[in-house]
Design a protein around this motif. Structure first.
Motif, mmCIF file in Angstrom:
data_model
loop_
_atom_site.group_PDB
_atom_site.id
_atom_site.type_symbol
_atom_site.label_atom_id
_atom_site.label_comp_id
_atom_site.label_asym_id
_atom_site.label_seq_id
_atom_site.Cartn_x
_atom_site.Cartn_y
_atom_site.Cartn_z
ATOM 1 N N GLU A 64 0.829 -1.206 0.000
ATOM 2 C CA GLU A 64 0.000 0.000 0.000
ATOM 3 C C GLU A 64 0.865 1.258 0.000
ATOM 4 N N ILE A 65 1.960 1.231 0.735
ATOM 5 C CA ILE A 65 2.864 2.380 0.767
ATOM 6 C C ILE A 65 3.461 2.619 -0.614
ATOM 7 N N LEU A 66 3.871 1.565 -1.292
ATOM 8 C CA LEU A 66 4.417 1.714 -2.647
ATOM 9 C C LEU A 66 3.390 2.338 -3.590
ATOM 10 N N ILE A 67 2.161 1.881 -3.486
ATOM 11 C CA ILE A 67 1.099 2.407 -4.357
ATOM 12 C C ILE A 67 0.810 3.864 -4.022
ATOM 13 N N LEU A 68 0.790 4.183 -2.739
ATOM 14 C CA LEU A 68 0.556 5.568 -2.319
ATOM 15 C C LEU A 68 1.689 6.479 -2.785
ATOM 16 N N GLN A 69 2.922 5.994 -2.708
ATOM 17 C CA GLN A 69 4.055 6.781 -3.209
ATOM 18 C C GLN A 69 3.919 7.043 -4.701
ATOM 19 N N ASP A 70 3.514 6.040 -5.456
ATOM 20 C CA ASP A 70 3.282 6.232 -6.891
ATOM 21 C C ASP A 70 2.189 7.265 -7.135
ATOM 22 N N HIS A 71 1.118 7.159 -6.367
ATOM 23 C CA HIS A 71 0.011 8.104 -6.524
ATOM 24 C C HIS A 71 0.495 9.530 -6.260
ATOM 25 N N ALA A 72 1.267 9.702 -5.202
ATOM 26 C CA ALA A 72 1.774 11.038 -4.876
ATOM 27 C C ALA A 72 2.726 11.544 -5.953
ATOM 28 N N ASP A 73 3.626 10.682 -6.411
ATOM 29 C CA ASP A 73 4.614 11.099 -7.399
ATOM 30 C C ASP A 73 4.036 11.326 -8.785
ATOM 31 N N ASP A 74 2.926 10.687 -9.086
ATOM 32 C CA ASP A 74 2.346 10.797 -10.420
ATOM 33 C C ASP A 74 1.067 11.646 -10.402
ATOM 34 N N CYS A 75 0.013 11.100 -9.850
ATOM 35 C CA CYS A 75 -1.303 11.743 -9.913
ATOM 36 C C CYS A 75 -1.346 13.069 -9.162
ATOM 37 N N ASP A 117 1.233 14.904 -8.154
ATOM 38 C CA ASP A 117 2.178 15.836 -8.779
ATOM 39 C C ASP A 117 1.582 16.451 -10.042
ATOM 40 N N ASN A 118 0.930 15.639 -10.858
ATOM 41 C CA ASN A 118 0.289 16.170 -12.072
ATOM 42 C C ASN A 118 -0.816 17.161 -11.731
ATOM 43 N N ALA A 119 -1.554 16.883 -10.672
ATOM 44 C CA ALA A 119 -2.614 17.815 -10.251
ATOM 45 C C ALA A 119 -2.016 19.150 -9.831
ATOM 46 N N ILE A 120 -0.917 19.098 -9.113
ATOM 47 C CA ILE A 120 -0.256 20.337 -8.684
ATOM 48 C C ILE A 120 0.243 21.116 -9.898
ATOM 49 N N LEU A 121 0.876 20.406 -10.822
ATOM 50 C CA LEU A 121 1.412 21.067 -12.016
ATOM 51 C C LEU A 121 0.312 21.605 -12.935
ATOM 52 N N SER A 122 -0.872 21.001 -12.861
ATOM 53 C CA SER A 122 -1.972 21.447 -13.725
ATOM 54 C C SER A 122 -2.439 22.850 -13.370
ATOM 55 N N GLN A 123 -2.192 23.262 -12.160
ATOM 56 C CA GLN A 123 -2.637 24.552 -11.645
ATOM 57 C C GLN A 123 -4.153 24.716 -11.730
ATOM 58 N N ASP A 124 -4.862 23.609 -11.821
ATOM 59 C CA ASP A 124 -6.325 23.606 -11.821
ATOM 60 C C ASP A 124 -6.798 23.341 -10.390
ATOM 61 N N PRO A 125 -7.378 24.345 -9.741
ATOM 62 C CA PRO A 125 -7.784 24.192 -8.342
ATOM 63 C C PRO A 125 -8.756 23.029 -8.108
ATOM 64 N N ASP A 126 -9.645 22.768 -9.058
ATOM 65 C CA ASP A 126 -10.594 21.667 -8.894
ATOM 66 C C ASP A 126 -9.881 20.314 -8.896
ATOM 67 N N VAL A 127 -8.954 20.144 -9.810
ATOM 68 C CA VAL A 127 -8.183 18.895 -9.887
ATOM 69 C C VAL A 127 -7.339 18.741 -8.624
ATOM 70 N N GLN A 128 -6.731 19.816 -8.193
ATOM 71 C CA GLN A 128 -5.904 19.772 -6.985
ATOM 72 C C GLN A 128 -6.743 19.387 -5.761
ATOM 73 N N ARG A 129 -7.910 19.995 -5.625
ATOM 74 C CA ARG A 129 -8.799 19.665 -4.499
ATOM 75 C C ARG A 129 -9.229 18.199 -4.541
ATOM 76 N N ARG A 130 -9.530 17.714 -5.732
ATOM 77 C CA ARG A 130 -9.955 16.317 -5.880
ATOM 78 C C ARG A 130 -8.857 15.350 -5.418
ATOM 79 N N LYS A 131 -7.641 15.606 -5.858
ATOM 80 C CA LYS A 131 -6.523 14.739 -5.476
ATOM 81 C C LYS A 131 -6.241 14.845 -3.983
ATOM 82 N N PHE A 132 -6.331 16.035 -3.443
ATOM 83 C CA PHE A 132 -6.130 16.213 -2.005
ATOM 84 C C PHE A 132 -7.214 15.469 -1.227
#
Length: 90
Positions: A50-61, A63-78
């Motif tokens: 689970e930790i490995l999967i969570l690390q992947d999610h943080a590093d990929d999904c 991170d992409n939400a943060i880079l998108s600068q879309d507040p809705d996407v960022q809130r969803r991922k958070f």
């Protein structure tokens, strides 16, 4: 991420064997404490997956939400992360 994916798959394969081993232990009426110790080892190993999967999610999904600068996407991922941590804390 490729390394984490491979590590998760390898751990899950090992877990599969451990679960079969515990089932065999139960069928053979092995000592209860030995069975419980194996069960605890399985739970710990699954947490590592689970930790490995969570690390992947943080590093990929995430991170992409943060880079998108879309507040809705960022809130969803958070919100997803908060929901997962809520489940872990139960």
């Amino acid at each position: 991420m490729k390394d984490r994916k491979q590590a998760a798959i390898q751990r899950l394969a090992r877990l599969e064997g451990q679960v079969r081993g515990v089932a065999r232990m139960i069928e053979e009426d092995r000592y209860c404490i030995d069975i419980l110790n194996q069960s605890l080892a399985i739970r710990s190993a699954l947490s590592q997956v689970e930790i490995l999967i969570l690390q992947d999610h943080a590093d990929d999904c995430v991170d992409n939400a943060i880079l998108s600068q879309d507040p809705d996407v960022q809130r969803r991922k958070f919100k997803e992360l908060v929901e997962v941590f809520e489940k872990v804390c139960r």
